[in-house]
Motif scaffolding. Structure first.
Motif, mmCIF file in Angstrom:
data_model
loop_
_atom_site.group_PDB
_atom_site.id
_atom_site.type_symbol
_atom_site.label_atom_id
_atom_site.label_comp_id
_atom_site.label_asym_id
_atom_site.label_seq_id
_atom_site.Cartn_x
_atom_site.Cartn_y
_atom_site.Cartn_z
ATOM 1 N N LEU A 291 0.836 -1.197 0.000
ATOM 2 C CA LEU A 291 0.000 0.000 0.000
ATOM 3 C C LEU A 291 0.874 1.252 0.000
ATOM 4 O O LEU A 291 1.154 1.843 1.028
ATOM 5 C CB LEU A 291 -0.916 -0.028 1.225
ATOM 6 N N VAL A 292 1.329 1.607 -1.172
ATOM 7 C CA VAL A 292 2.192 2.776 -1.305
ATOM 8 C C VAL A 292 1.332 4.019 -1.527
ATOM 9 O O VAL A 292 0.482 4.046 -2.417
ATOM 10 C CB VAL A 292 3.179 2.589 -2.487
ATOM 11 N N ILE A 296 -5.767 4.635 4.334
ATOM 12 C CA ILE A 296 -6.858 3.683 4.556
ATOM 13 C C ILE A 296 -7.814 4.219 5.610
ATOM 14 O O ILE A 296 -7.398 4.659 6.683
ATOM 15 C CB ILE A 296 -6.328 2.314 5.016
ATOM 16 N N VAL A 297 -9.091 4.145 5.302
ATOM 17 C CA VAL A 297 -10.146 4.548 6.240
ATOM 18 C C VAL A 297 -10.977 3.325 6.588
ATOM 19 O O VAL A 297 -11.519 2.669 5.705
ATOM 20 C CB VAL A 297 -11.059 5.621 5.622
ATOM 21 N N PHE A 298 -11.045 3.004 7.873
ATOM 22 C CA PHE A 298 -11.953 1.953 8.340
ATOM 23 C C PHE A 298 -13.146 2.651 8.981
ATOM 24 O O PHE A 298 -13.019 3.298 10.024
ATOM 25 C CB PHE A 298 -11.255 1.036 9.341
ATOM 26 N N ASN A 299 -14.292 2.543 8.331
ATOM 27 C CA ASN A 299 -15.501 3.228 8.795
ATOM 28 C C ASN A 299 -16.506 2.212 9.320
ATOM 29 O O ASN A 299 -16.880 1.276 8.616
ATOM 30 C CB ASN A 299 -16.131 4.020 7.642
ATOM 31 N N CYS A 300 -16.917 2.387 10.569
ATOM 32 C CA CYS A 300 -17.860 1.446 11.183
ATOM 33 C C CYS A 300 -19.012 2.225 11.790
ATOM 34 O O CYS A 300 -18.847 2.918 12.802
ATOM 35 C CB CYS A 300 -17.148 0.627 12.260
ATOM 36 N N ASN A 330 0.057 0.506 8.270
ATOM 37 C CA ASN A 330 -0.264 1.469 7.213
ATOM 38 C C ASN A 330 -0.844 2.748 7.810
ATOM 39 O O ASN A 330 -1.355 2.767 8.928
ATOM 40 C CB ASN A 330 -1.284 0.862 6.241
ATOM 41 N N GLU A 331 -0.782 3.811 7.013
ATOM 42 C CA GLU A 331 -1.310 5.103 7.443
ATOM 43 C C GLU A 331 -2.809 5.144 7.199
ATOM 44 O O GLU A 331 -3.295 4.796 6.130
ATOM 45 C CB GLU A 331 -0.622 6.217 6.651
#
Length: 466
Positions: A291-292, A296-300, A330-331
């Motif tokens: 993942l360059v 990343i967004v983890f939405n819950c 990762n960011e």
């Protein structure tokens, strides 16, 4: 971190972009009532929603006229007749009839509340037969058109022989699209959660990131993402949305939502990729890919009223643990919205039950406050679709058992909280008209959480972590 200019043109209200696909269920449910009942309930529920839609579009000049028309049309008012014959024994003969009605209602509500707590105690101590007797008595007292506590009590026990409630459900499902639009636009719950999360996501994107990847726990109809799509298109970055597949029956809903989102993105010149995968597949994909320059967004979002359903605690925790694992390498950011108020690890079920009862009572009251009285039938249909699915004594007990003795996500996250911005808070104050309505916004201790409250009761919590 990059700072964006006002991203959404919020300054409330913000409309819903898409209809939810859940209205397809309305065609698959049959209930049996008399012909007279059919005509009675259908006219009120369906006409009530028609008036809700007209009210939403009205500029305010014709409200008085509409109220006059409605007062002639609707005569479906809550009945207080299901109280015991002794409940008014000590009321003097000279008491005005309106005061008698008020006293009967208070007596009825107190009796139901005591019965509900007795039921929770019986369930906790294993007295199954006693719990059934209490449940039956509550069902006899409660009414789908009664005061808040009666409506809550009726749905808590899913009274099988209540044809009134069954028919209201059927008619409400037939009007799902109108109800969804009205619910999302009138009440602040969904907009509060979506705007808080979306603003925080966009404010957190680093300037060097060329791609944003949103992993969404519950995509539903995709109503959260159009403002983000528009904002990402303006800053010339690429966007991927991954929907987590939690049910086997999601395929047709996902295809419709993907088409709507991609079509919306094309109108802004954004080539959006929308995909679906299970949790294990997502872990494998992230483990293998490099993942360059990807943020990343983890939405819950869980149990928000407009979603009309809840998810198992284990599913939520699995998703959040995966997010925690991915962000260690990762960011990115986690945004977490919860429509069940305060999640606590109560050691006894009655305490858990009482907190849930207070939460949903506050939700019902806030909905009553936000609706003109002449639109009560429309409000009832909206309650049926978007609140009743969360109110069930069996599911409450299962949820209590699942969470008992386990640390909550907020207490054991192990990540750094993302401080929510002052601009974000200002928009939320404007949304709820802070200080002039019973709604309020509370800021969490670490300033990474906003809480939408009705008076003193939390309704929705939104937090962010990285």
């Amino acid at each position: 971190m990059m700072q964006l200019e006002p991203m959404f043109q919020p300054s409330w209200p913000v409309h819903s972009y898409f209809d939810s696909p859940l209205d397809q269920y309305g065609q698959n449910i049959d209930f049996f009532t008399s012909e007279e009942d059919n005509e009675f309930y259908s006219a009120n529920v369906m006409n009530g929603l028609d008036d809700v839609c007209r009210w939403l579009c009205d500029d305010g000049d014709d409200v008085q006229k509409l109220e006059e028309i409605s007062s002639d049309r609707y005569e479906w008012s809550p009945s207080i007749s299901k109280t015991s014959s002794d409940s008014c024994a000590y009321i003097p003969y000279v008491t005005p009839p309106c005061m008698v009605d008020d006293l009967m209602e208070i007596d009825s509500q107190t009796g139901i509340e005591n019965l509900l707590m007795a039921h929770a105690e019986a369930v906790c101590s294993g007295h199954t037969e006693l719990a059934k007797v209490i449940q039956k008595h509550v069902c006899q007292l409660a009414s789908p058109v009664g005061p808040v506590l009666e409506r809550l009590a009726l749905n808590l026990f899913q009274c099988d022989d209540n044809q009134e409630k069954d028919y209201i459900v059927q008619e409400s499902l037939r009007n799902f699209k109108t109800a969804f639009r009205a619910f999302y636009e009138i009440f602040p719950y969904g907009r509060f959660a979506h705007f808080t999360a979306n603003s925080t996501i966009l404010e957190s994107i680093p300037t060097h990131a060329t791609s944003i990847h949103i992993v969404d726990f519950e995509l539903c109809g995709g109503s959260q993402w159009p403002p983000v799509i528009e904002a990402i298109a303006r800053i010339n970055k690429t966007l991927i949305i991954t929907s987590i597949k939690l049910d086997q029956d999601q395929d047709s809903k996902f295809k419709q939502t993907r088409w709507q989102l991609c079509n919306f993105a094309r109108s802004f010149g954004l080539n959006l990729k929308v995909q679906e995968m299970g949790m294990s597949q997502m872990v494998k994909t992230m483990d293998e890919s490099k993942l360059v320059s990807e943020f990343i967004v983890f939405n819950c979002m869980v149990s928000l009223p407009h979603m009309g359903r809840t998810r198992k605690t284990t599913q939520v925790m699995d998703f959040l643990n995966i997010a925690k694992w991915a962000l260690a390498k990762n960011e990115g950011i986690i945004t977490f919205g919860d429509g069940e108020g305060e999640r606590t690890n109560d050691t006894d079920f009655p305490s858990f039950f009482n907190k849930n009862l207070a939460h949903y009572k506050a939700l019902y009251e806030s909905m009553e406050w936000g609706f003109p009285s002449y639109l009560n039938e429309g409000r009832m249909a909206i309650e049926t679709l978007f609140v009743w699915p969360f109110v069930n004594s069996k599911s409450w007990f299962q949820k209590w058992e699942e969470g008992r003795g386990k640390p909550s996500f907020q207490k054991d996250i192990g990540l750094r909280g993302v401080q929510l911005s002052k601009e974000n808070l200002n928009e939320q104050w404007e949304l709820v008209n802070e200080g002039e309505t019973p709604y309020g916004i509370e800021i969490g201790e670490s300033r990474n959480e906003f809480v939408l409250k009705w008076k003193e009761t939390p309704l929705v919590r939104v937090s962010a972590w990285m």
